[in-house]
Design a protein around this motif. Structure first.
Motif, PDB file in Angstrom:
ATOM      1  N   MET A  48       0.843  -1.176   0.000  1.00  0.00           N
ATOM      2  CA  MET A  48       0.000   0.000   0.000  1.00  0.00           C
ATOM      3  C   MET A  48       0.894   1.246   0.000  1.00  0.00           C
ATOM      4  O   MET A  48       1.846   1.332   0.772  1.00  0.00           O
ATOM      5  N   PRO A  49       0.609   2.211  -0.854  1.00  0.00           N
ATOM      6  CA  PRO A  49       1.428   3.425  -0.923  1.00  0.00           C
ATOM      7  C   PRO A  49       1.413   4.202   0.400  1.00  0.00           C
ATOM      8  O   PRO A  49       0.503   4.036   1.213  1.00  0.00           O
ATOM      9  N   PRO A  50       2.418   5.022   0.608  1.00  0.00           N
ATOM     10  CA  PRO A  50       2.499   5.806   1.850  1.00  0.00           C
ATOM     11  C   PRO A  50       1.239   6.651   2.063  1.00  0.00           C
ATOM     12  O   PRO A  50       0.693   7.224   1.133  1.00  0.00           O
ATOM     13  N   SER A  51       0.824   6.725   3.314  1.00  0.00           N
ATOM     14  CA  SER A  51      -0.366   7.499   3.670  1.00  0.00           C
ATOM     15  C   SER A  51      -0.036   8.987   3.752  1.00  0.00           C
ATOM     16  O   SER A  51       1.132   9.386   3.837  1.00  0.00           O
ATOM     17  N   LEU A  52      -1.087   9.767   3.779  1.00  0.00           N
ATOM     18  CA  LEU A  52      -0.928  11.207   3.949  1.00  0.00           C
ATOM     19  C   LEU A  52      -0.223  11.513   5.269  1.00  0.00           C
ATOM     20  O   LEU A  52       0.648  12.381   5.328  1.00  0.00           O
ATOM     21  N   SER A  53      -0.550  10.775   6.324  1.00  0.00           N
ATOM     22  CA  SER A  53       0.106  11.035   7.618  1.00  0.00           C
ATOM     23  C   SER A  53       1.599  10.697   7.550  1.00  0.00           C
ATOM     24  O   SER A  53       2.419  11.394   8.147  1.00  0.00           O
ATOM     25  N   HIS A  54       1.976   9.647   6.813  1.00  0.00           N
ATOM     26  CA  HIS A  54       3.401   9.313   6.655  1.00  0.00           C
ATOM     27  C   HIS A  54       4.127  10.442   5.926  1.00  0.00           C
ATOM     28  O   HIS A  54       5.213  10.862   6.328  1.00  0.00           O
ATOM     29  N   ILE A  55       3.517  10.937   4.863  1.00  0.00           N
ATOM     30  CA  ILE A  55       4.132  12.023   4.101  1.00  0.00           C
ATOM     31  C   ILE A  55       4.319  13.252   4.978  1.00  0.00           C
ATOM     32  O   ILE A  55       5.390  13.861   4.996  1.00  0.00           O
ATOM     33  N   ARG A  56       3.297  13.601   5.737  1.00  0.00           N
ATOM     34  CA  ARG A  56       3.409  14.757   6.631  1.00  0.00           C
ATOM     35  C   ARG A  56       4.479  14.546   7.692  1.00  0.00           C
ATOM     36  O   ARG A  56       5.214  15.471   8.040  1.00  0.00           O
TER      37      ARG A  56
ATOM     38  N   VAL B 144      -6.391  17.331  -2.946  1.00  0.00           N
ATOM     39  CA  VAL B 144      -6.728  16.188  -3.782  1.00  0.00           C
ATOM     40  C   VAL B 144      -7.368  15.082  -2.939  1.00  0.00           C
ATOM     41  O   VAL B 144      -6.920  13.958  -2.926  1.00  0.00           O
ATOM     42  N   ALA B 145      -8.436  15.409  -2.252  1.00  0.00           N
ATOM     43  CA  ALA B 145      -9.071  14.479  -1.319  1.00  0.00           C
ATOM     44  C   ALA B 145      -9.560  13.203  -1.988  1.00  0.00           C
ATOM     45  O   ALA B 145      -9.656  12.166  -1.348  1.00  0.00           O
ATOM     46  N   ASP B 146      -9.868  13.243  -3.285  1.00  0.00           N
ATOM     47  CA  ASP B 146     -10.404  12.069  -3.955  1.00  0.00           C
ATOM     48  C   ASP B 146      -9.325  11.125  -4.471  1.00  0.00           C
ATOM     49  O   ASP B 146      -9.631  10.069  -5.013  1.00  0.00           O
ATOM     50  N   ALA B 147      -8.049  11.462  -4.325  1.00  0.00           N
ATOM     51  CA  ALA B 147      -6.962  10.606  -4.789  1.00  0.00           C
ATOM     52  C   ALA B 147      -5.857  10.570  -3.735  1.00  0.00           C
ATOM     53  O   ALA B 147      -5.677  11.522  -2.977  1.00  0.00           O
ATOM     54  N   ALA B 148      -5.125   9.473  -3.699  1.00  0.00           N
ATOM     55  CA  ALA B 148      -3.975   9.374  -2.794  1.00  0.00           C
ATOM     56  C   ALA B 148      -2.947  10.421  -3.216  1.00  0.00           C
ATOM     57  O   ALA B 148      -2.778  10.682  -4.408  1.00  0.00           O
ATOM     58  N   PRO B 149      -2.236  11.035  -2.259  1.00  0.00           N
ATOM     59  CA  PRO B 149      -1.275  12.093  -2.610  1.00  0.00           C
ATOM     60  C   PRO B 149      -0.119  11.620  -3.484  1.00  0.00           C
ATOM     61  O   PRO B 149       0.558  12.424  -4.091  1.00  0.00           O
ATOM     62  N   THR B 150       0.085  10.288  -3.571  1.00  0.00           N
ATOM     63  CA  THR B 150       1.144   9.760  -4.426  1.00  0.00           C
ATOM     64  C   THR B 150       0.620   9.255  -5.768  1.00  0.00           C
ATOM     65  O   THR B 150       1.396   8.812  -6.608  1.00  0.00           O
ATOM     66  N   SER B 151      -0.677   9.339  -5.986  1.00  0.00           N
ATOM     67  CA  SER B 151      -1.274   8.841  -7.229  1.00  0.00           C
ATOM     68  C   SER B 151      -0.990   9.785  -8.392  1.00  0.00           C
ATOM     69  O   SER B 151      -1.075  11.000  -8.257  1.00  0.00           O
ATOM     70  N   ARG B 152      -0.696   9.216  -9.531  1.00  0.00           N
ATOM     71  CA  ARG B 152      -0.471  10.028 -10.737  1.00  0.00           C
ATOM     72  C   ARG B 152      -1.719  10.809 -11.120  1.00  0.00           C
ATOM     73  O   ARG B 152      -1.651  11.781 -11.849  1.00  0.00           O
ATOM     74  N   THR B 153      -2.881  10.373 -10.617  1.00  0.00           N
ATOM     75  CA  THR B 153      -4.133  11.060 -10.941  1.00  0.00           C
ATOM     76  C   THR B 153      -4.408  12.230  -9.999  1.00  0.00           C
ATOM     77  O   THR B 153      -5.369  12.964 -10.208  1.00  0.00           O
ATOM     78  N   ALA B 154      -3.604  12.391  -8.955  1.00  0.00           N
ATOM     79  CA  ALA B 154      -3.783  13.501  -8.013  1.00  0.00           C
ATOM     80  C   ALA B 154      -3.278  14.778  -8.682  1.00  0.00           C
ATOM     81  O   ALA B 154      -2.090  14.954  -8.892  1.00  0.00           O
ATOM     82  N   LEU B 155      -4.207  15.646  -9.017  1.00  0.00           N
ATOM     83  CA  LEU B 155      -3.855  16.891  -9.701  1.00  0.00           C
ATOM     84  C   LEU B 155      -4.323  18.074  -8.868  1.00  0.00           C
ATOM     85  O   LEU B 155      -5.308  17.964  -8.159  1.00  0.00           O
ATOM     86  N   PRO B 156      -3.596  19.155  -8.856  1.00  0.00           N
ATOM     87  CA  PRO B 156      -2.596  19.570  -9.839  1.00  0.00           C
ATOM     88  C   PRO B 156      -1.191  19.025  -9.574  1.00  0.00           C
ATOM     89  O   PRO B 156      -0.291  19.244 -10.364  1.00  0.00           O
ATOM     90  N   ALA B 157      -1.000  18.313  -8.475  1.00  0.00           N
ATOM     91  CA  ALA B 157       0.333  17.798  -8.176  1.00  0.00           C
ATOM     92  C   ALA B 157       0.219  16.523  -7.353  1.00  0.00           C
ATOM     93  O   ALA B 157      -0.801  16.277  -6.718  1.00  0.00           O
ATOM     94  N   HIS B 158       1.291  15.733  -7.358  1.00  0.00           N
ATOM     95  CA  HIS B 158       1.344  14.554  -6.514  1.00  0.00           C
ATOM     96  C   HIS B 158       2.782  14.331  -6.068  1.00  0.00           C
ATOM     97  O   HIS B 158       3.721  14.879  -6.640  1.00  0.00           O
TER      98      HIS B 158
END
Length: 123
Positions: free
Chosen positions: A1-9, A36-50
């Motif tokens: 599973m990709p890193p969570s938002l809390s891990h990134i923070r 980008v609440a509808d996509a994981a922060p590491t997802s390529r679909t998270a726009l405008p940035a990931h």
């Protein structure tokens, strides 16, 4: 599973604790995942940035590994790329990218004792 938002923070906060002067430069990184609440922060679909991951590999002679990036017109960059589904942490993603793009296995890298979480080329 990709890193969570809390891990990134957590990773960004630990970095900023060591480098508080960079808080302004990283403000967008701290705010972007909320946008980008509808996509994981590491997802390529998270726009405008990931979030992507890079690794700076330095050998014992203080030489830095750069790889010519064809898609950018040949810029010399540190090795990195997108987070994959099997990457549990940002560090795991960076290490995988080094192995994939430069052929350097994780076993050939050592943790930098003076920089928690940082790795350097092994002996």
């Amino acid at each position: 599973m990709p890193p969570s938002l809390s891990h990134i923070r957590t990773v960004v906060t630990a970095y900023l604790d060591r480098h508080p002067g960079e808080r302004h430069a990283l403000a967008g990184l701290l705010a972007a995942p909320d946008a980008v609440a509808d996509a994981a922060p590491t997802s390529r679909t998270a726009l405008p940035a990931h979030v992507t991951c890079s690794a700076v590999v330095i050998d014992r002679h203080r030489r830095v590994l750069h790889i010519r990036h064809g898609a950018s017109g040949g810029l010399l960059l540190a090795r990195g790329g997108h987070v994959e589904a099997d990457d549990d942490t940002l560090l795991a993603a960076a290490l995988r990218e080094v192995k994939e793009k430069a052929g350097i296995p994780t076993s050939a890298l050592v943790l930098r004792p003076d920089r928690p979480g940082a790795l350097a080329a092994g002996p």
